[in-house]
Design an enzyme around this catalytic site. Structure first.
Site, mmCIF file in Angstrom:
data_model
loop_
_atom_site.group_PDB
_atom_site.id
_atom_site.type_symbol
_atom_site.label_atom_id
_atom_site.label_comp_id
_atom_site.label_asym_id
_atom_site.label_seq_id
_atom_site.Cartn_x
_atom_site.Cartn_y
_atom_site.Cartn_z
ATOM 1 N N CYS A 194 0.953 -1.110 -0.050
ATOM 2 C CA CYS A 194 -0.012 -0.159 0.039
ATOM 3 C C CYS A 194 0.737 1.376 0.077
ATOM 4 O O CYS A 194 2.159 1.025 0.436
ATOM 5 C CB CYS A 194 -0.798 0.209 1.313
ATOM 6 S SG CYS A 194 -1.891 1.455 1.692
ATOM 7 N N SER A 251 0.863 3.617 1.968
ATOM 8 C CA SER A 251 1.212 4.130 3.348
ATOM 9 C C SER A 251 2.509 3.375 3.603
ATOM 10 O O SER A 251 3.225 4.231 4.400
ATOM 11 C CB SER A 251 0.099 3.561 4.266
ATOM 12 O OG SER A 251 -0.995 4.273 4.140
ATOM 13 N N HIS A 273 5.082 5.643 2.218
ATOM 14 C CA HIS A 273 5.388 6.949 2.816
ATOM 15 C C HIS A 273 6.352 6.701 4.064
ATOM 16 O O HIS A 273 6.969 7.741 4.296
ATOM 17 C CB HIS A 273 3.796 7.435 3.581
ATOM 18 C CG HIS A 273 2.799 7.926 3.028
ATOM 19 N ND1 HIS A 273 2.938 8.492 1.249
ATOM 20 C CD2 HIS A 273 1.406 7.608 2.691
ATOM 21 C CE1 HIS A 273 2.156 8.739 0.958
ATOM 22 N NE2 HIS A 273 0.882 8.398 1.625
ATOM 23 N N HIS A 297 0.937 -4.008 6.072
ATOM 24 C CA HIS A 297 -0.265 -3.979 6.832
ATOM 25 C C HIS A 297 -1.323 -4.596 6.293
ATOM 26 O O HIS A 297 -2.525 -4.262 6.837
ATOM 27 C CB HIS A 297 -0.306 -2.274 7.461
ATOM 28 C CG HIS A 297 -0.617 -1.434 6.242
ATOM 29 N ND1 HIS A 297 0.356 -0.849 5.458
ATOM 30 C CD2 HIS A 297 -1.831 -1.022 5.816
ATOM 31 C CE1 HIS A 297 -0.196 -0.233 4.596
ATOM 32 N NE2 HIS A 297 -1.558 -0.145 4.720
ATOM 33 N N CYS A 314 -6.477 -3.648 3.955
ATOM 34 C CA CYS A 314 -6.495 -2.037 4.035
ATOM 35 C C CYS A 314 -7.083 -1.645 2.674
ATOM 36 O O CYS A 314 -8.214 -1.085 2.924
ATOM 37 C CB CYS A 314 -5.071 -1.774 4.094
ATOM 38 S SG CYS A 314 -4.765 0.276 4.196
HETATM 39 P P1 CND Z 1 -1.575 4.888 -5.163
HETATM 40 O O1 CND Z 1 0.109 5.511 -5.105
HETATM 41 O O2 CND Z 1 -1.676 3.418 -5.829
HETATM 42 O O3 CND Z 1 -2.524 5.911 -6.025
HETATM 43 C C1 CND Z 1 -2.335 7.274 -5.722
HETATM 44 C C2 CND Z 1 -2.864 7.667 -7.471
HETATM 45 O O4 CND Z 1 -2.889 9.048 -7.391
HETATM 46 C C3 CND Z 1 -2.104 7.248 -8.372
HETATM 47 O O5 CND Z 1 -2.709 6.582 -9.481
HETATM 48 C C4 CND Z 1 -1.280 8.552 -8.756
HETATM 49 O O6 CND Z 1 -1.177 8.656 -10.475
HETATM 50 C C5 CND Z 1 -2.565 9.639 -8.719
HETATM 51 N N1 CND Z 1 -1.886 10.950 -8.660
HETATM 52 C C6 CND Z 1 -0.811 11.238 -7.884
HETATM 53 N N2 CND Z 1 -0.614 12.991 -7.813
HETATM 54 C C7 CND Z 1 -1.720 13.076 -8.339
HETATM 55 C C8 CND Z 1 -2.274 14.533 -8.774
HETATM 56 N N3 CND Z 1 -1.464 15.608 -8.300
HETATM 57 N N4 CND Z 1 -3.532 14.487 -9.033
HETATM 58 C C9 CND Z 1 -4.178 13.419 -9.552
HETATM 59 N N5 CND Z 1 -3.912 12.288 -9.380
HETATM 60 C C10 CND Z 1 -2.710 12.032 -8.849
HETATM 61 O O7 CND Z 1 -1.757 5.120 -3.780
HETATM 62 P P2 CND Z 1 -2.931 4.092 -2.845
HETATM 63 O O8 CND Z 1 -4.252 4.127 -3.507
HETATM 64 O O9 CND Z 1 -2.212 2.780 -2.173
HETATM 65 O O10 CND Z 1 -3.231 5.051 -1.671
HETATM 66 C C11 CND Z 1 -3.651 6.366 -1.675
HETATM 67 C C12 CND Z 1 -3.582 7.245 -0.527
HETATM 68 O O11 CND Z 1 -4.415 6.737 0.740
HETATM 69 C C13 CND Z 1 -1.974 7.496 0.121
HETATM 70 O O12 CND Z 1 -2.004 8.551 0.696
HETATM 71 C C14 CND Z 1 -2.115 6.254 1.170
HETATM 72 O O13 CND Z 1 -1.130 6.335 2.120
HETATM 73 C C15 CND Z 1 -3.633 6.650 1.710
HETATM 74 C C16 CND Z 1 -4.181 5.433 2.582
HETATM 75 C C17 CND Z 1 -4.904 5.942 3.574
HETATM 76 C C18 CND Z 1 -5.616 4.966 4.430
HETATM 77 C C19 CND Z 1 -6.665 5.388 5.429
HETATM 78 O O14 CND Z 1 -7.145 4.411 6.229
HETATM 79 N N6 CND Z 1 -7.049 6.465 5.277
HETATM 80 C C20 CND Z 1 -5.238 3.646 4.185
HETATM 81 N N7 CND Z 1 -4.367 3.410 3.521
HETATM 82 C C21 CND Z 1 -3.807 4.251 2.634
HETATM 83 ZN ZN ZN Z 2 -2.714 0.976 3.396
#
Ligand code: CND
Ligand code: ZN
Ligand code: ZN
Length: 374
Positions: A47, A49, A52, A69, A176
């Site tokens: 993921c 995260s 990060h 995770h 997740c």
């Molecule tokens: P992933 O990197 O796979 O997806 C992010 C997407 O965003 C990609 O397709 C990128 O091309 C796109 N992107 C990047 N910059 C831009 C932009 N400026 N404009 C438009 N699109 C863009 O990540 P993911 O889907 O695994 O995770 C996404 C977020 O969610 C990340 O910050 C992660 O840490 C967070 C997250 C949150 C939680 C929670 O419980 N709230 C749980 N897990 C992950």
């Molecule tokens: Zn996650």
């Protein structure tokens, strides 16, 4: 060989310090103490995260650490007093615990158990010790789970038994990505039939939001991503149209306001960028639009309060607002009964030892979820 009560030596991917590749090491996994469970991990997703932490975005994190995770596995042994799982059970480790006793667990409207390690990042069990060591050093855990290892130990409140009929190399994404995105749509935003939704970021989380919006009956689901390669899959899963902000001169929220007669009913930020969080708020309908922030960022967001005074709602959620122990078994049953299909989210499978290749695929924007198999 019966390993109950013994230290297990096994392979794990250790992150010794930020901005370095993960290192496959032999580690020692101590037996579970009272109210703890030792799990043999069978599969785990990668993921953003996890990334990060590797990139050094999470300042409080302690090293060395075992990340991961989004896993699924089989209980190897249990500590004294454990009643909800037994050796041989298929289980999912839980990034949000459910102790059942704290104010968060008693709150019917929230899922943030006070025992959660989000934001605290102690990386230890409740007794302030670790069950993981490598080369004589304590290794910290990640989000009460740590799944980039052949064996891990979690507290009973951080693990739940799931249906034996499920394939663990699919169910792991319920740990997740899927639950986080899907729950943000159906549970946090409570997307209504016929509504208009916009999803910023079409990675594993964003695509799971798309699945949730579709199941909730949204009429229009607009996907936004700077990587147009993500659009085909988003459309396959239910996006009705997709936009690449790079192809427009006007800010993307203005484009969206025009397309949706003054704004969407719901917007979701699934990237982790403060500027896009504000775009997400601005793209909803003034009067009753709702934004859910899911992406993780250490930076602050700022916007004029008038944006909310106009009747918009801003929410955020971890793990899709799901109470973990209560909801994960049902999500697994829903997967078995084909309420949703997770195959499209899993674009790559690799042996666990190739974990760094999995992160490369994520960086190149080629993977949605890489599932590591043990
Ligand atoms: P992933 O990197 O796979 O997806 C992010 C997407 O965003 C990609 O397709 C990128 O091309 C796109 N992107 C990047 N910059 C831009 C932009 N400026 N404009 C438009 N699109 C863009 O990540 P993911 O889907 O695994 O995770 C996404 C977020 O969610 C990340 O910050 C992660 O840490 C967070 C997250 C949150 C939680 C929670 O419980 N709230 C749980 N897990 C992950
Ligand atoms: Zn996650
Ligand atoms: Zn609790």
């Amino acid at each position: 060989m019966n390993t109950t009560g013994k230290v297990i030596k096994c392979k794990a991917a250790v992150l010794w310090e930020p901005k370095k590749p993960l290192s496959i090491e032999e580690i020692e996994v101590a037996p579970p103490k009272a109210h703890e469970v030792r799990i043999k991990i069978v599969a785990t997703g990668i993921c953003r995260s996890d990334d990060h932490v590797i990139e050094g975005h999470v300042k409080q994190m302690k090293f060395p650490i075992i990340l991961g995770h989004e896993g699924a596995g089989i209980v190897e042994s249990i500590g004294e007093g454990v009643t909800t799982v037994k050796p041989g059970d298929k289980v999912i480790p839980l990034i949000i615990p459910q102790c059942g006793e704290c104010r968060g667990c008693h709150d019917p409207n929230g899922n943030i158990c006070h025992k959660s390690d989000f934001g605290k990042y102690r990386g230890l069990m409740s007794d302030n010790t670790s069950r993981l060591t490598c080369k004589g050093q304590v290794v910290y855990n990640f989000l009460n789970t740590s799944t980039f290892t052949e064996y891990t130990v979690v507290e009973e409140m951080c693990v739940v038994k799931i249906n034996d009929d499920v394939q663990l190399d699919k169910a792991c994404v319920i740990g997740c990505g899927f639950s986080t995105g899907y729950g943000s749509a159906v549970n946090v935003a409570k997307v209504t039939p016929g509504s208009t939704c916009v999803v910023f970021g079409l990675g594993g989380i964003g695509l799971s939001v798309v699945i949730g919006c579709k199941i909730a009956g949204a009429a229009k689901i607009i996907g936004v991503d700077v990587n147009s390669d993500k659009f085909e899959k988003a459309k396959e899963l239910g996006a009705t149209e997709c936009l690449n902000p790079k192809e427009f001169e006007a800010p993307i929220h203005e484009v969206l306001l025009k397309m949706t007669d003054g704004g969407t009913n719901y917007s979701f930020e699934c990237i982790g960028r403060p500027d896009i969080m504000v775009s997400a708020i601005l793209s909803t309908y003034a009067g009753s639009g709702t934004t859910v922030i899911i992406g993780v960022s250490a930076e602050e967001i700022s916007f004029n309060p008038m944006i909310l005074l106009m009747g918009r709602t801003l929410k955020g959620a971890i793990f899709g607002g799901f109470k973990s122990k209560d909801c994960v078994p049902q999500l697994v049953s829903d997967l078995i009964s084909e309420k949703f299909n997770l195959d499209a989210l899993i674009t790559h499978r690799l042996p666990f030892t190739e974990v760094n290749k999995g992160f490369e695929l994520l960086h190149k924007g080629e993977s949605i979820r890489t599932v590591l198999q043990f």
